[in-house]
Design a protein around this motif. Structure first.
Motif, PDB file in Angstrom:
ATOM      1  N   MET A  59       0.849  -1.140   0.000  1.00  0.00           N
ATOM      2  CA  MET A  59       0.000   0.000   0.000  1.00  0.00           C
ATOM      3  C   MET A  59       0.907   1.219   0.000  1.00  0.00           C
ATOM      4  N   LEU A  82      -4.397  -2.812   8.300  1.00  0.00           N
ATOM      5  CA  LEU A  82      -4.701  -1.393   8.484  1.00  0.00           C
ATOM      6  C   LEU A  82      -4.527  -0.993   9.950  1.00  0.00           C
ATOM      7  N   TYR A  87      -9.939   0.251  -8.273  1.00  0.00           N
ATOM      8  CA  TYR A  87      -8.942  -0.812  -8.258  1.00  0.00           C
ATOM      9  C   TYR A  87      -8.390  -1.088  -9.653  1.00  0.00           C
ATOM     10  N   ASP A 113      -8.238   5.736   4.100  1.00  0.00           N
ATOM     11  CA  ASP A 113      -6.914   6.185   3.669  1.00  0.00           C
ATOM     12  C   ASP A 113      -6.514   5.574   2.326  1.00  0.00           C
ATOM     13  N   ILE A 114      -7.250   4.568   1.874  1.00  0.00           N
ATOM     14  CA  ILE A 114      -6.924   3.869   0.631  1.00  0.00           C
ATOM     15  C   ILE A 114      -7.570   4.606  -0.537  1.00  0.00           C
ATOM     16  N   ILE A 167      -9.608   2.369   6.317  1.00  0.00           N
ATOM     17  CA  ILE A 167      -9.930   2.019   4.933  1.00  0.00           C
ATOM     18  C   ILE A 167     -10.121   3.282   4.099  1.00  0.00           C
ATOM     19  N   ILE A 204       0.834   5.285   0.642  1.00  0.00           N
ATOM     20  CA  ILE A 204       0.083   6.432   1.138  1.00  0.00           C
ATOM     21  C   ILE A 204       1.090   7.549   1.378  1.00  0.00           C
ATOM     22  N   ILE A 262     -13.741   2.780  -3.618  1.00  0.00           N
ATOM     23  CA  ILE A 262     -12.293   2.764  -3.819  1.00  0.00           C
ATOM     24  C   ILE A 262     -12.030   2.049  -5.139  1.00  0.00           C
ATOM     25  N   ILE A 278      -6.648   0.351  -5.167  1.00  0.00           N
ATOM     26  CA  ILE A 278      -6.248  -1.001  -4.804  1.00  0.00           C
ATOM     27  C   ILE A 278      -5.685  -1.666  -6.051  1.00  0.00           C
TER      28      ILE A 278
END
Length: 112
Positions: A1, A30, A73, A39-40, A37, A3, A71, A43
């Motif tokens: 991930m 997480l 992906y 923050d995502i 979640i 960020i 989100i 994906i």
């Protein structure tokens, strides 16, 4: 991930039972990294090769997250990255953009 240019990752032993607890593993990941979640932003999910049941359940989980949390992906296979060498997981976002990969899941074929 990834960020804010920080890479977060986790590895689990390859097990037939991991796909059954994917959401638990994601939630624990997480929590252990003090993330939510929300923050995502994107994906990236590898669609194989692998066991059919594991891939199907992983994709189902990601599609559910997409539907509920909006989100987006990318779904990729290392075979999608033609003529690329030394592929690293941290390069996946760049490669998905370079090869225009997005939501390229298996489309069902219906016979009528």
């Amino acid at each position: 991930m990834i960020i804010n240019n920080n890479n977060y990752s986790v590895t689990h032993e390859n097990s037939k039972n991991n796909y059954e607890k994917l959401f638990v593993l994601l939630t624990d990941f997480l929590k252990n990294n003090n993330l939510e979640i929300s923050d995502i932003g994107l994906i990236y999910i590898n669609r194989g090769p692998g066991s059919f049941a594991g891939i199907r359940n992983s994709l189902s989980t990601i599609k559910a997250i997409h539907m509920i949390k909006k989100i987006d992906y990318y779904c990729f296979s290392f075979e999608d990255f033609e003529n690329e060498t030394n592929i690293k997981y941290e390069n996946i976002p760049h490669l998905c953009s370079k090869f225009s990969l997005k939501k390229n899941l298996i489309k069902p074929y219906y016979i009528s």
